[in-house]
Motif scaffolding. Structure first.
Motif, mmCIF file in Angstrom:
data_model
loop_
_atom_site.group_PDB
_atom_site.id
_atom_site.type_symbol
_atom_site.label_atom_id
_atom_site.label_comp_id
_atom_site.label_asym_id
_atom_site.label_seq_id
_atom_site.Cartn_x
_atom_site.Cartn_y
_atom_site.Cartn_z
ATOM 1 N N ILE A 159 9.338 8.912 16.799
ATOM 2 C CA ILE A 159 8.089 8.170 16.657
ATOM 3 C C ILE A 159 7.335 8.672 15.430
ATOM 4 C CG2 ILE A 159 7.888 7.793 19.148
ATOM 5 C CD1 ILE A 159 5.524 9.784 19.140
ATOM 6 N N VAL A 160 6.423 7.828 14.948
ATOM 7 C CA VAL A 160 5.569 8.192 13.816
ATOM 8 C C VAL A 160 4.119 8.047 14.261
ATOM 9 C CG1 VAL A 160 4.944 7.738 11.423
ATOM 10 C CG2 VAL A 160 7.292 7.299 12.201
ATOM 11 N N VAL A 161 3.316 9.068 13.977
ATOM 12 C CA VAL A 161 1.887 9.012 14.274
ATOM 13 C C VAL A 161 1.125 9.259 12.976
ATOM 14 C CG1 VAL A 161 -0.029 9.908 15.629
ATOM 15 C CG2 VAL A 161 2.278 9.889 16.610
ATOM 16 N N ILE A 162 0.170 8.393 12.681
ATOM 17 C CA ILE A 162 -0.622 8.504 11.458
ATOM 18 C C ILE A 162 -2.049 8.892 11.827
ATOM 19 C CG2 ILE A 162 -1.363 7.359 9.336
ATOM 20 C CD1 ILE A 162 0.868 5.280 9.848
ATOM 21 N N GLY A 163 -2.554 9.942 11.197
ATOM 22 C CA GLY A 163 -3.942 10.343 11.382
ATOM 23 C C GLY A 163 -4.774 9.864 10.211
ATOM 24 N N PRO A 193 5.529 -5.503 11.369
ATOM 25 C CA PRO A 193 5.114 -6.041 12.664
ATOM 26 C C PRO A 193 6.047 -5.699 13.827
ATOM 27 C CG PRO A 193 6.019 -7.778 11.269
ATOM 28 C CD PRO A 193 5.868 -6.565 10.404
ATOM 29 N N SER A 194 7.295 -5.379 13.527
ATOM 30 C CA SER A 194 8.259 -5.107 14.600
ATOM 31 C C SER A 194 8.401 -3.617 14.909
ATOM 32 C CB SER A 194 9.631 -5.678 14.225
ATOM 33 O OG SER A 194 10.115 -5.076 13.022
ATOM 34 N N SER A 195 7.569 -2.787 14.300
ATOM 35 C CA SER A 195 7.665 -1.338 14.517
ATOM 36 C C SER A 195 6.883 -0.956 15.775
ATOM 37 C CB SER A 195 7.122 -0.582 13.307
ATOM 38 O OG SER A 195 7.870 -0.885 12.152
ATOM 39 N N PRO A 224 0.828 -1.209 0.000
ATOM 40 C CA PRO A 224 0.000 0.000 0.000
ATOM 41 C C PRO A 224 0.861 1.257 0.000
ATOM 42 C CG PRO A 224 -0.818 -1.583 1.601
ATOM 43 C CD PRO A 224 0.517 -2.094 1.132
ATOM 44 N N ILE A 225 0.364 2.299 -0.651
ATOM 45 C CA ILE A 225 1.098 3.563 -0.735
ATOM 46 C C ILE A 225 1.511 4.050 0.643
ATOM 47 C CG2 ILE A 225 0.855 6.018 -1.317
ATOM 48 C CD1 ILE A 225 -0.956 5.109 -3.662
ATOM 49 N N ILE A 226 0.607 3.981 1.609
ATOM 50 C CA ILE A 226 0.903 4.506 2.938
ATOM 51 C C ILE A 226 2.052 3.755 3.610
ATOM 52 C CG2 ILE A 226 -0.771 3.080 4.199
ATOM 53 C CD1 ILE A 226 -1.405 5.645 5.845
ATOM 54 N N ILE A 227 2.226 2.494 3.294
ATOM 55 C CA ILE A 227 3.342 1.724 3.866
ATOM 56 C C ILE A 227 4.663 2.213 3.284
ATOM 57 C CG2 ILE A 227 4.382 -0.564 4.087
ATOM 58 C CD1 ILE A 227 1.917 -0.123 5.851
ATOM 59 N N HIS A 228 4.685 2.505 1.987
ATOM 60 C CA HIS A 228 5.898 3.074 1.381
ATOM 61 C C HIS A 228 6.269 4.382 2.092
ATOM 62 C CE1 HIS A 228 6.429 0.432 -2.105
ATOM 63 N NE2 HIS A 228 5.116 0.469 -2.294
ATOM 64 N N THR A 229 5.270 5.228 2.318
ATOM 65 C CA THR A 229 5.512 6.519 2.970
ATOM 66 C C THR A 229 6.012 6.319 4.397
ATOM 67 O OG1 THR A 229 3.733 7.481 1.644
ATOM 68 C CG2 THR A 229 4.471 8.744 3.564
ATOM 69 N N LEU A 230 5.370 5.433 5.124
ATOM 70 C CA LEU A 230 5.776 5.147 6.503
ATOM 71 C C LEU A 230 7.211 4.644 6.562
ATOM 72 C CD1 LEU A 230 5.239 4.726 9.505
ATOM 73 C CD2 LEU A 230 4.012 2.615 8.927
ATOM 74 N N GLU A 231 7.592 3.805 5.639
ATOM 75 C CA GLU A 231 8.950 3.241 5.630
ATOM 76 C C GLU A 231 10.010 4.324 5.465
ATOM 77 O OE1 GLU A 231 8.320 -1.292 3.921
ATOM 78 O OE2 GLU A 231 8.550 0.356 2.499
ATOM 79 N N LYS A 232 9.681 5.399 4.739
ATOM 80 C CA LYS A 232 10.656 6.478 4.560
ATOM 81 C C LYS A 232 10.991 7.126 5.897
ATOM 82 C CE LYS A 232 10.890 5.772 0.228
ATOM 83 N NZ LYS A 232 10.294 6.612 -0.819
ATOM 84 N N PHE A 233 9.993 7.313 6.741
ATOM 85 C CA PHE A 233 10.251 7.928 8.047
ATOM 86 C C PHE A 233 10.933 6.958 9.012
ATOM 87 C CE2 PHE A 233 6.965 10.849 6.480
ATOM 88 C CZ PHE A 233 7.586 12.053 6.770
ATOM 89 N N LEU A 234 10.590 5.689 8.920
ATOM 90 C CA LEU A 234 11.228 4.700 9.780
ATOM 91 C C LEU A 234 12.704 4.534 9.433
ATOM 92 C CD1 LEU A 234 8.447 1.946 9.989
ATOM 93 C CD2 LEU A 234 9.061 3.671 11.696
ATOM 94 N N ALA A 235 13.064 4.868 8.191
ATOM 95 C CA ALA A 235 14.469 4.768 7.768
ATOM 96 C C ALA A 235 15.301 5.946 8.245
ATOM 97 C CB ALA A 235 14.543 4.659 6.245
ATOM 98 N N CYS A 236 14.645 6.995 8.733
ATOM 99 C CA CYS A 236 15.361 8.189 9.186
ATOM 100 C C CYS A 236 15.672 8.046 10.681
ATOM 101 C CB CYS A 236 14.529 9.446 8.936
ATOM 102 S SG CYS A 236 15.364 10.965 9.470
ATOM 103 N N THR A 237 16.938 8.004 11.025
ATOM 104 C CA THR A 237 17.353 7.802 12.418
ATOM 105 C C THR A 237 17.050 9.013 13.296
ATOM 106 O OG1 THR A 237 19.595 8.578 11.883
ATOM 107 C CG2 THR A 237 19.178 6.208 11.748
ATOM 108 N N LEU A 238 16.720 10.162 12.689
ATOM 109 C CA LEU A 238 16.417 11.363 13.465
ATOM 110 C C LEU A 238 14.977 11.364 13.976
ATOM 111 C CD1 LEU A 238 18.133 14.083 11.226
ATOM 112 C CD2 LEU A 238 19.058 12.949 13.238
ATOM 113 N N VAL A 239 14.142 10.503 13.411
ATOM 114 C CA VAL A 239 12.724 10.444 13.789
ATOM 115 C C VAL A 239 12.552 9.474 14.953
ATOM 116 C CG1 VAL A 239 10.416 9.766 13.035
ATOM 117 C CG2 VAL A 239 11.907 11.069 11.501
#
Length: 235
Positions: A48-52, A70-72, A31-46
């Motif tokens: 936490i991620v919150v999705i509305g 599943p491990s996020s 899904p598109i949203i998973i691609h987007t989420l993965e970009k932020f998870l790859a950034c060590t400066l971030v």
């Protein structure tokens, strides 16, 4: 602390006959949203991620995250609001349940349907907020911009070299958002559909971060076809 806020509250009405909101359409197997989420998870400066997301799609999104990531343990979801800025406010409130919000806590807010976001853009947003408080991601306008106040005749043709197209992320500190959002009237919030427009209206200097043409927003069926071609080319 740095919080990535992914805005996914839309229902994709402009995508045509899709049975799911556009952020859930499959792109290169995910899904598109998973691609987007993965970009932020790859950034060590971030941190936490919150999705509305629209309240009707909360369980669906939670299942997707469990399936693909599943491990996020630093990803959280919350219901979106009546408009974009309400959704951002809900994201901030949810973040406050998991971290201690301080005046200088940084929020990097991004459209769920911009999956080609680069690490550079994320990092430069964070850097700009650390230095100045508020920033917007933009690219120079390549076409001449024509303004019409009545949608019938030209009112103005601005100088193209001064025109930019807004993208996301839009980033800011918690302290500034809280002060500005709480000062807005209900009428203003219904009119202002852009976070940086709020800051501009309250006389904050909004810094520009260089975006990228590939950081496209998937809104219409043609955009989806272009995104599929881009993804295929990236392979």
């Amino acid at each position: 602390m740095v919080v990535a806020g992914i805005v996914a509250g839309g229902i994709g009405s402009r995508m045509g006959n899709s049975s799911v909101p556009k952020q859930f359409l499959v792109l290169a197997g995910k899904p598109i949203i998973i691609h987007t989420l993965e970009k932020f998870l790859a950034c060590t400066l971030v941190d936490i991620v919150v999705i509305g997301v629209h309240k009707d799609w909360l369980p669906y999104l939670e299942d997707l995250i469990e399936k693909y990531l599943p491990s996020s343990d630093n990803v959280f979801v919350t219901a979106g609001g009546d408009n974009r800025n309400d959704t951002i406010n809900n994201i901030i409130m949810e973040a406050g349940k998991h971290i201690e919000l301080e005046e200088n806590t940084i929020f990097v807010t991004h459209d769920a349907v911009r999956p080609f976001l680069s690490l550079r853009i994320i990092e430069e947003n964070i850097e700009a907020v650390q230095d100045g408080g508020v920033c917007d991601t933009v690219i120079p306008a390549t076409d001449t911009i024509v303004r019409s106040s009545n949608n019938k005749i030209i009112s103005d043709i601005p100088v193209r070299s001064e025109m930019y197209q807004g993208q996301t992320p839009q980033s800011f500190t918690y302290g500034i958002f809280r002060k500005v959002f709480d000062s807005m009237t209900e009428e203003e919030l219904n009119i202002v559909t852009d976070a940086c427009k709020m800051f501009y209206l309250r006389d904050y200097d909004v810094k520009l971060v260089k975006g990228d043409v590939s950081n496209m927003k998937i809104t219409y069926p043609l955009d989806y076809k272009i995104a599929q071609a881009l993804m295929e080319d990236m392979k």
